[in-house]
Design a protein around this motif. Structure first.
Motif, PDB file in Angstrom:
ATOM      1  N   ALA A  55       0.924  -1.555   0.067  1.00 29.50           N
ATOM      2  CA  ALA A  55       0.668  -0.114   0.200  1.00 29.50           C
ATOM      3  C   ALA A  55       0.963   0.981  -0.189  1.00 29.50           C
ATOM      4  O   ALA A  55       0.209   2.161  -0.175  1.00 29.50           O
ATOM      5  CB  ALA A  55      -0.775   0.033   1.533  1.00 29.50           C
ATOM      6  N   THR A  56       1.955   1.130   0.365  1.00 29.89           N
ATOM      7  CA  THR A  56       2.977   2.364   0.538  1.00 29.89           C
ATOM      8  C   THR A  56       4.609   1.942  -0.035  1.00 29.89           C
ATOM      9  O   THR A  56       4.499   3.948  -0.600  1.00 29.89           O
ATOM     10  CB  THR A  56       3.735   2.410   2.245  1.00 29.89           C
ATOM     11  N   LEU A  57       5.048   0.689  -0.849  1.00 27.37           N
ATOM     12  CA  LEU A  57       5.868   0.763  -1.471  1.00 27.37           C
ATOM     13  C   LEU A  57       5.714   0.087  -2.643  1.00 27.37           C
ATOM     14  O   LEU A  57       4.685  -0.821  -3.183  1.00 27.37           O
ATOM     15  CB  LEU A  57       6.834  -0.486  -0.551  1.00 27.37           C
ATOM     16  N   ALA A  58       6.315   1.277  -3.571  1.00 22.30           N
ATOM     17  CA  ALA A  58       5.250   0.747  -4.714  1.00 22.30           C
ATOM     18  C   ALA A  58       6.650   0.012  -5.602  1.00 22.30           C
ATOM     19  O   ALA A  58       8.174  -0.038  -5.003  1.00 22.30           O
ATOM     20  CB  ALA A  58       5.695   1.622  -5.473  1.00 22.30           C
ATOM     21  N   PRO A  59       5.951  -1.388  -6.363  1.00 24.56           N
ATOM     22  CA  PRO A  59       6.390  -2.178  -6.710  1.00 24.56           C
ATOM     23  C   PRO A  59       7.622  -1.524  -8.030  1.00 24.56           C
ATOM     24  O   PRO A  59       7.202  -0.950  -9.123  1.00 24.56           O
ATOM     25  CB  PRO A  59       5.770  -2.938  -7.346  1.00 24.56           C
ATOM     26  N   ASP A  60       9.180  -2.296  -8.064  1.00 20.62           N
ATOM     27  CA  ASP A  60       9.719  -1.976  -9.747  1.00 20.62           C
ATOM     28  C   ASP A  60      10.005  -3.030 -10.189  1.00 20.62           C
ATOM     29  O   ASP A  60      10.298  -3.633 -10.729  1.00 20.62           O
ATOM     30  CB  ASP A  60      11.753  -1.540  -9.171  1.00 20.62           C
ATOM     31  N   PRO A  61       9.087  -2.500 -11.735  1.00 13.01           N
ATOM     32  CA  PRO A  61       8.910  -3.755 -12.604  1.00 13.01           C
ATOM     33  C   PRO A  61      10.163  -3.554 -13.206  1.00 13.01           C
ATOM     34  O   PRO A  61       9.942  -4.865 -14.162  1.00 13.01           O
ATOM     35  CB  PRO A  61       7.977  -2.354 -13.445  1.00 13.01           C
ATOM     36  N   GLY A  62      10.657  -2.786 -13.296  1.00 12.67           N
ATOM     37  CA  GLY A  62      12.212  -2.668 -14.442  1.00 12.67           C
ATOM     38  C   GLY A  62      13.209  -3.713 -13.449  1.00 12.67           C
ATOM     39  O   GLY A  62      13.936  -4.141 -14.505  1.00 12.67           O
ATOM     40  N   GLU A  63      12.834  -4.197 -12.310  1.00 20.96           N
ATOM     41  CA  GLU A  63      14.272  -4.895 -11.509  1.00 20.96           C
ATOM     42  C   GLU A  63      14.069  -5.880 -11.819  1.00 20.96           C
ATOM     43  O   GLU A  63      13.153  -7.211 -12.109  1.00 20.96           O
ATOM     44  CB  GLU A  63      13.814  -4.677 -10.000  1.00 20.96           C
ATOM     45  N   GLN A  64      15.673  -6.363 -12.738  1.00 21.37           N
ATOM     46  CA  GLN A  64      16.265  -7.756 -13.180  1.00 21.37           C
ATOM     47  C   GLN A  64      15.907  -8.464 -11.613  1.00 21.37           C
ATOM     48  O   GLN A  64      17.300  -8.214 -11.127  1.00 21.37           O
ATOM     49  CB  GLN A  64      16.489  -7.549 -14.159  1.00 21.37           C
ATOM     50  N   LEU A  65      15.738  -9.566 -11.329  1.00 18.91           N
ATOM     51  CA  LEU A  65      16.028 -10.438 -10.088  1.00 18.91           C
ATOM     52  C   LEU A  65      16.503 -12.110 -10.923  1.00 18.91           C
ATOM     53  O   LEU A  65      15.701 -12.166 -11.245  1.00 18.91           O
ATOM     54  CB  LEU A  65      14.998 -10.821  -9.098  1.00 18.91           C
ATOM     55  N   ALA A  66      17.390 -12.694 -10.059  1.00 23.38           N
ATOM     56  CA  ALA A  66      17.515 -13.765 -10.034  1.00 23.38           C
ATOM     57  C   ALA A  66      17.537 -14.200  -8.726  1.00 23.38           C
ATOM     58  O   ALA A  66      18.064 -13.828  -7.609  1.00 23.38           O
ATOM     59  CB  ALA A  66      18.941 -14.121 -11.370  1.00 23.38           C
ATOM     60  N   CYS A  67      17.510 -15.918  -8.617  1.00 25.24           N
ATOM     61  CA  CYS A  67      17.793 -16.662  -7.667  1.00 25.24           C
ATOM     62  C   CYS A  67      18.354 -18.106  -7.448  1.00 25.24           C
ATOM     63  O   CYS A  67      17.918 -18.768  -8.225  1.00 25.24           O
ATOM     64  CB  CYS A  67      16.689 -16.556  -6.700  1.00 25.24           C
ATOM     65  N   ALA A  68      19.620 -18.246  -7.465  1.00 27.94           N
ATOM     66  CA  ALA A  68      20.357 -19.638  -7.611  1.00 27.94           C
ATOM     67  C   ALA A  68      19.566 -20.404  -6.430  1.00 27.94           C
ATOM     68  O   ALA A  68      19.787 -21.523  -6.393  1.00 27.94           O
ATOM     69  CB  ALA A  68      22.028 -19.692  -7.109  1.00 27.94           C
ATOM     70  N   ALA A  69      18.774 -20.020  -5.288  1.00 30.36           N
ATOM     71  CA  ALA A  69      18.609 -21.252  -5.190  1.00 30.36           C
ATOM     72  C   ALA A  69      17.359 -22.152  -4.951  1.00 30.36           C
ATOM     73  O   ALA A  69      16.494 -21.105  -5.858  1.00 30.36           O
ATOM     74  CB  ALA A  69      17.674 -20.168  -3.054  1.00 30.36           C
ATOM     75  N   ALA A  70      17.253 -23.034  -4.865  1.00 31.48           N
ATOM     76  CA  ALA A  70      15.562 -23.870  -5.219  1.00 31.48           C
ATOM     77  C   ALA A  70      14.489 -23.469  -4.491  1.00 31.48           C
ATOM     78  O   ALA A  70      14.320 -22.725  -3.341  1.00 31.48           O
ATOM     79  CB  ALA A  70      15.636 -25.496  -4.344  1.00 31.48           C
ATOM     80  N   LEU A  71      13.536 -23.148  -5.632  1.00 33.27           N
ATOM     81  CA  LEU A  71      11.554 -22.798  -5.190  1.00 33.27           C
ATOM     82  C   LEU A  71      10.907 -23.639  -5.526  1.00 33.27           C
ATOM     83  O   LEU A  71      10.827 -24.370  -6.196  1.00 33.27           O
ATOM     84  CB  LEU A  71      11.844 -21.917  -6.544  1.00 33.27           C
ATOM     85  N   PRO A  72      10.341 -23.325  -4.383  1.00 29.37           N
ATOM     86  CA  PRO A  72       9.879 -22.710  -3.216  1.00 29.37           C
ATOM     87  C   PRO A  72      10.454 -23.406  -2.119  1.00 29.37           C
ATOM     88  O   PRO A  72      10.630 -24.693  -2.356  1.00 29.37           O
ATOM     89  CB  PRO A  72       8.347 -22.884  -3.080  1.00 29.37           C
ATOM     90  N   GLY A  73      10.567 -21.886  -1.437  1.00 28.00           N
ATOM     91  CA  GLY A  73      10.800 -23.037   0.486  1.00 28.00           C
ATOM     92  C   GLY A  73      10.210 -24.021   0.493  1.00 28.00           C
ATOM     93  O   GLY A  73       8.636 -23.132   0.336  1.00 28.00           O
ATOM     94  N   HIS A  74       9.295 -24.927   1.651  1.00 32.47           N
ATOM     95  CA  HIS A  74       8.514 -25.644   1.431  1.00 32.47           C
ATOM     96  C   HIS A  74       9.121 -26.887   2.594  1.00 32.47           C
ATOM     97  O   HIS A  74      10.287 -26.869   2.910  1.00 32.47           O
ATOM     98  CB  HIS A  74       7.938 -26.811   1.028  1.00 32.47           C
ATOM     99  N   PRO A  75       8.478 -27.326   4.283  1.00 29.12           N
ATOM    100  CA  PRO A  75       8.429 -27.629   5.005  1.00 29.12           C
ATOM    101  C   PRO A  75       9.011 -28.976   4.831  1.00 29.12           C
ATOM    102  O   PRO A  75       8.542 -29.934   3.843  1.00 29.12           O
ATOM    103  CB  PRO A  75       7.590 -27.283   5.498  1.00 29.12           C
ATOM    104  N   PRO A  76      10.116 -29.981   5.978  1.00 27.81           N
ATOM    105  CA  PRO A  76      10.481 -31.707   5.411  1.00 27.81           C
ATOM    106  C   PRO A  76       8.786 -32.214   5.708  1.00 27.81           C
ATOM    107  O   PRO A  76       9.147 -33.301   5.164  1.00 27.81           O
ATOM    108  CB  PRO A  76      11.557 -31.286   6.487  1.00 27.81           C
ATOM    109  N   ARG A  77       8.115 -32.025   6.235  1.00 24.59           N
ATOM    110  CA  ARG A  77       6.888 -32.002   5.171  1.00 24.59           C
ATOM    111  C   ARG A  77       4.938 -31.434   5.707  1.00 24.59           C
ATOM    112  O   ARG A  77       6.133 -30.387   6.024  1.00 24.59           O
ATOM    113  CB  ARG A  77       6.173 -32.733   7.262  1.00 24.59           C
TER     114      ARG A  77
END
Length: 290
Positions: A55-77
């Protein structure tokens, strides 16, 4: 990172992908960080906080994001398995009702991930796109918490007690390179199936008639009402993308269903809910062809 290619957003490997920051500042980077969280309570809290922050912080549509971690995070059970390996149980027993509510809770947990993934992954969209999916993530978090509380309070069970499958997330992975396919095949296909299935589940629970079963019916009333809005959001952005690309939305949808082997809905369709979510009479007739 992502780049536009023939109207679809396609992933390309960054030169030196870094692990995502522990406390990223931007709204979309925080959505990615929330997606990586494994603990369900922490993920729900992050999704709710992100919606408030939007509601107060604008997203940055031009931001280029990458992540090497496995997605998504999930619990062991819960133990994750093929959907055919998840045993079917009768809701006439308390264990069967617990398994049923657990399966719905797992769908809602995956739906949090789906919404967060849409919010971080696809660059170059209008700001409203990111705010829409952060709102969906918050709604799905509330749905998950309602169902988990019900499991704990009325069914002597908890999330993780039964095996579950990742059918929703599998389609998320298949469409990671193409935002138009993602909007077509996740919210307006897989999630729309919940609009059809929920009334049937509620009917079975009413027939059981126990206090916990009737309480579950009331929870599902809230969920299906809000899921209509979530499917409508997917419909809106799918139509918007097709218009931008000069595509015939109905013809392109049929092609995407075939290309990605997306499941067709099982009858009967919840026609009233689908119309409220933005499906036309022609689309509903096509879906009913089987």
């Amino acid at each position: 990172m992502h780049c536009f290619n023939q109207g679809a957003i396609v992933e390309t490997a960054p030169a030196a992908p870094a692990q995502c920051a522990t406390a990223p500042a931007s709204l979309r980077a925080q959505a990615l960080a929330a997606l990586q969280l494994a603990d369900p309570d922490a993920k729900c809290a992050a999704a709710l906080a992100l919606h408030a922050l939007a509601a107060t912080l604008a997203p940055d549509p031009g931001e280029q994001l990458a992540c090497a971690a496995a997605l998504p995070g999930h619990p062991p059970r819960p133990q994750l398995t093929d959907h055919l390996s998840v045993p079917r149980r009768s809701p006439a027993t308390r264990e069967g009702r617990a398994a049923l509510i657990h399966s719905i809770a797992h769908i809602e947990f995956n739906a949090i991930n789906l919404a967060l993934d849409a919010a971080w992954r696809f660059a170059g969209m209008p700001e409203a796109f990111y705010r829409d999916w952060l709102r969906v993530a918050a709604d799905e978090a509330r749905h998950f918490l309602l169902l988990r509380d019900h499991l704990r309070a009325q069914l002597a069970s908890d999330y993780g007690d039964f095996a579950a499958h990742q059918g929703l997330w599998s389609m998320c992975e298949k469409t990671a390179h193409d935002i138009t396919a993602r909007m077509a095949l996740v919210p307006r296909t897989l999630e729309a199936r919940g609009l059809d299935a929920t009334p049937l589940i509620q009917r079975k629970l009413r027939q059981v008639g126990t206090p916990d079963a009737l309480a579950a019916v009331a929870i599902l009333d809230t969920i299906v009402r809000e899921e209509v809005d979530h499917v409508a959001i997917g419909n809106h952005w799918y139509q918007w993308l097709c218009a931008r690309l000069g595509l015939d939305a109905a013809a392109h949808y049929a092609a995407l269903v075939q290309r990605y082997q997306a499941p067709r809905p099982r009858p009967p369709l919840n026609e009233a809910a689908r119309r409220a979510a933005g499906f036309s009479d022609a689309e509903i007739a096509w879906l009913q062809q089987g």
